[in-house]
Design a protein around this motif. Structure first.
Motif, mmCIF file in Angstrom:
data_model
loop_
_atom_site.group_PDB
_atom_site.id
_atom_site.type_symbol
_atom_site.label_atom_id
_atom_site.label_comp_id
_atom_site.label_asym_id
_atom_site.label_seq_id
_atom_site.Cartn_x
_atom_site.Cartn_y
_atom_site.Cartn_z
ATOM 1 N N ILE A 83 0.688 -1.200 -0.031
ATOM 2 C CA ILE A 83 0.029 -0.058 0.122
ATOM 3 C C ILE A 83 0.743 1.149 0.124
ATOM 4 C CG2 ILE A 83 -1.668 1.382 1.384
ATOM 5 C CD1 ILE A 83 -3.001 -1.216 2.162
ATOM 6 N N ARG A 84 1.927 1.201 0.877
ATOM 7 C CA ARG A 84 2.750 2.527 0.709
ATOM 8 C C ARG A 84 3.496 2.785 -0.570
ATOM 9 N NH1 ARG A 84 3.198 7.202 1.519
ATOM 10 N NH2 ARG A 84 5.037 8.048 2.231
ATOM 11 N N ALA A 85 3.976 1.490 -1.198
ATOM 12 C CA ALA A 85 4.697 1.689 -2.470
ATOM 13 C C ALA A 85 3.606 2.401 -3.504
ATOM 14 C CB ALA A 85 4.969 0.457 -2.863
ATOM 15 N N ARG A 86 2.192 1.818 -3.332
ATOM 16 C CA ARG A 86 1.393 2.397 -4.151
ATOM 17 C C ARG A 86 0.930 3.837 -3.941
ATOM 18 N NH1 ARG A 86 0.723 2.670 -8.269
ATOM 19 N NH2 ARG A 86 -1.780 2.879 -8.593
ATOM 20 N N GLN A 87 1.096 4.324 -2.515
ATOM 21 C CA GLN A 87 0.990 5.613 -2.429
ATOM 22 C C GLN A 87 2.171 6.562 -2.978
ATOM 23 O OE1 GLN A 87 0.772 5.581 1.958
ATOM 24 N NE2 GLN A 87 -1.568 5.227 1.960
ATOM 25 N N LEU A 88 3.286 6.083 -2.971
ATOM 26 C CA LEU A 88 4.200 6.550 -3.673
ATOM 27 C C LEU A 88 4.332 6.854 -5.083
ATOM 28 C CD1 LEU A 88 6.873 5.933 -1.039
ATOM 29 C CD2 LEU A 88 5.830 7.832 -1.120
ATOM 30 N N GLY A 89 3.305 5.830 -5.763
ATOM 31 C CA GLY A 89 3.224 6.026 -7.192
ATOM 32 C C GLY A 89 3.999 4.962 -7.873
ATOM 33 N N LEU A 90 4.372 4.026 -7.221
ATOM 34 C CA LEU A 90 5.080 2.837 -7.666
ATOM 35 C C LEU A 90 4.114 1.685 -8.261
ATOM 36 C CD1 LEU A 90 7.857 2.683 -4.961
ATOM 37 C CD2 LEU A 90 8.190 3.849 -7.407
ATOM 38 N N SER A 91 4.366 0.992 -9.116
ATOM 39 C CA SER A 91 3.652 -0.050 -9.618
ATOM 40 C C SER A 91 3.918 -1.194 -8.698
ATOM 41 C CB SER A 91 3.781 -0.562 -11.076
ATOM 42 O OG SER A 91 5.202 -0.871 -11.360
ATOM 43 N N VAL A 92 3.046 -2.141 -8.370
ATOM 44 C CA VAL A 92 3.227 -3.165 -7.272
ATOM 45 C C VAL A 92 2.356 -4.364 -7.489
ATOM 46 C CG1 VAL A 92 3.028 -3.710 -4.605
ATOM 47 C CG2 VAL A 92 3.228 -1.229 -5.662
ATOM 48 N N ALA A 93 3.134 -5.459 -7.440
ATOM 49 C CA ALA A 93 2.481 -6.813 -7.256
ATOM 50 C C ALA A 93 2.812 -7.502 -6.073
ATOM 51 C CB ALA A 93 3.041 -7.716 -8.442
ATOM 52 N N LEU A 94 1.808 -8.099 -5.492
ATOM 53 C CA LEU A 94 2.029 -8.852 -4.247
ATOM 54 C C LEU A 94 1.363 -10.386 -4.578
ATOM 55 C CD1 LEU A 94 0.950 -7.718 -0.849
ATOM 56 C CD2 LEU A 94 0.348 -9.991 -1.665
ATOM 57 N N VAL A 95 2.302 -11.361 -4.041
ATOM 58 C CA VAL A 95 2.271 -12.525 -4.147
ATOM 59 C C VAL A 95 2.176 -13.360 -2.610
ATOM 60 C CG1 VAL A 95 3.199 -14.860 -4.848
ATOM 61 C CG2 VAL A 95 3.974 -12.732 -6.047
ATOM 62 N N GLU A 96 0.710 -13.927 -2.685
ATOM 63 C CA GLU A 96 0.445 -14.694 -1.379
ATOM 64 C C GLU A 96 -0.106 -16.016 -1.595
ATOM 65 O OE1 GLU A 96 -0.363 -16.111 1.843
ATOM 66 O OE2 GLU A 96 0.566 -14.015 1.941
ATOM 67 N N LYS A 97 0.554 -17.024 -1.107
ATOM 68 C CA LYS A 97 0.191 -18.514 -1.280
ATOM 69 C C LYS A 97 -1.239 -18.831 -0.579
ATOM 70 C CE LYS A 97 2.905 -20.587 2.398
ATOM 71 N NZ LYS A 97 3.818 -21.753 2.817
#
Length: 473
Positions: free
Chosen positions: A22-36
């Motif tokens: 979430i913080r990375a998106r707030q800073l304008g970065l594109s983000v992927a999250l991997v959760e098993k």
């Protein structure tokens, strides 16, 4: 960026991973999250939250058992174990769904599966994602944050290998198939003591085994001693300085052999055993050895800004080591992301300002140095203490058990530590957390106006007591 290429890839959707995303998106970065498995990780699904739901049930049950003390009548009280567990699981599910909503709201791409490094360095890491249906694809991340958490430590040579039946980890203890009338808990840290407290409150005969010389060994010695007396007063049996040397299971029970601190061998026969002897980081099967990430003692080695030994690869939360706390993981996630994004005024985490909480009865909370540690580090200290029985709100609540203890540098007046045991101290501790962050001295605490009648007044009185200015004792 190209398809399946992101500024930040986060491996693990627990309280460290999803907050970092979430913080990375707030800073304008594109983000992927991997959760098993489930978003929210162990904390939301099998740890912090569902255990607090169980412990709340135990608190209410205890209060009902003492209804007469409040002028109330509650006859023939009991509990429905299935309903207790169902409530806990419903709350966990609700919060996990909430994290999924946050991912969608913040436009974080979520991959359901497991990640393994193919390569790293040279400006990006390549990860192979194996989805939960067995399919696979590759994604790339300029920055990759490992937030894979940890799992329960076991000692198979002593028979302490959880089997999901007679020998439990915290996960099985949260969803019991039946209520154990006799329970042995191995380990007296926060996890072990919370489960011991829950089952004890509902009527189980509980025995706690701790290999060190006192329970709750990370807490101040006065708190440990007070807690032990309280637990034993509630019917718990406690062995300290003891080791489990063997375990035999039958269809009906479990017989545990213990070596006491005096070298004697004793046996305990119980219905179930909970193993709560610490955790070890989830560092396997993600390709760390293939890319050269340094791992020591089961945890990933990082610098103060959560950078690993490989450029562009970071690690946060339980996988990097103690303290193993969800709120520590979340703050590490924010520090990590802000540092990699080049934000100004990013400060490394001050471990001494991280509160720790144990939600047993009575509750325990602490921050900073214990009295022994402060003396060991060479401080000339002043120590204050104020009892719950001297506080009007505590008496009105029917909760006169406990105390607040504060430790100050006698030269500078700096608040070095605070240690609390009693009702709702897991809420009170944040006041000392703010004081630590603001580098408060005794003067700031003296001049702070605490509302009356509240439990928080004991925080004020404890500070006053350290400097011989206490009012109400």
């Amino acid at each position: 960026m190209g398809e399946n290429t992101y500024d930040v890839v986060v491996i693990g959707g627990g309280p460290g991973g999803y907050v970092a995303a979430i913080r990375a998106r707030q800073l304008g970065l594109s983000v992927a999250l991997v959760e098993k498995e489930h978003l929210g990780g162990v904390c939301l699904n099998w740890g912090c939250i569902p255990t607090k739901a169980l412990l709340r049930t135990a608190e209410i049950y205890t209060a009902m058992s003492h209804a007469a003390a409040y002028g109330l009548k509650a006859d023939n009280i009991g509990f429905d174990l299935d309903a207790v567990v169902k409530r806990s699981r419903k709350i966990a599910g609700q919060l996990s769904s909430g994290v999924r909503y946050l991912m969608k709201k913040n436009d974080v791409t979520v991959y359901n599966g497991t990640a393994r490094f193919v390569s790293a360095g040279d400006g990006a890491a390549v990860l192979h994602i194996t989805d939960n249906e067995g399919g696979g694809e590759e994604i790339r991340g300029t920055h990759t944050i490992i937030a894979t958490g940890a799992r329960a430590r076991t000692v198979p040579q002593a028979g302490l290998a959880p089997d999901g039946d007679k020998v439990w980890t915290a996960k099985e203890a949260m969803v019991p198939d039946q209520f154990p009338d006799r329970l042995l808990v191995v380990g007296s840290g926060a996890i072990g003591i919370e489960f011991a407290s829950f089952y004890n409150a509902l009527g189980a005969e509980v025995t706690v085994v701790e290999r060190l010389d006192r329970i709750l060994p990370v807490e101040d010695e006065e708190v440990s001693a007070f807690a032990r007396k309280s637990f034993e007063g509630r019917g718990m049996r406690i062995h300290t300085g003891a080791n489990v040397t063997g375990l035999e299971k039958s269809d009906a029970a479990v017989t545990v052999s213990l070596q006491t601190k005096d070298g004697d061998t004793v046996t305990e026969t119980v219905d179930r055993v909970i193993v709560a002897i610490g955790i070890i980081g989830n560092t396997e099967d993600i390709g760390l050895e293939d890319i050269g990430v340094e791992v020591a003692n089961g945890h990933i080695v990082v610098d103060p800004y959560l950078r690993t030994s490989v450029e562009g690869v970071y690690a946060i939360g339980d996988v990097v080591g103690p303290p193993w706390l969800a709120h520590k993981a979340s703050h590490e996630g924010i520090i990590c992301v802000e540092a990699l994004a080049g934000e100004e005024e990013v400060h490394a985490l001050d471990v001494s300002a991280i509160p720790g909480c144990t939600y047993c009865q009575p509750q325990i909370a602490s921050i900073g140095l214990t009295e022994a540690k402060a003396r060991e580090e060479g401080y000339d200290i002043k120590v204050g203490k104020f009892p719950f029985q001297g506080n009007g709100k505590a008496i009105a609540l029917g909760e006169p058990e406990g105390f607040v203890k504060t430790i100050f540098d006698s030269v500078t007046g700096e608040l070095l530590g605070a240690h609390l045991v009693g009702a709702e101290v897991t809420e009170l501790i944040q006041g000392f957390g703010i004081a630590k962050t603001l580098e408060a001295t005794e003067q700031e605490l003296f001049h702070t106006v605490f509302p009356h009648p509240t439990l928080s007044e004991m925080m004020h009185e404890s500070a006053l007591d350290a400097f011989d200015r206490v009012i109400h004792t």
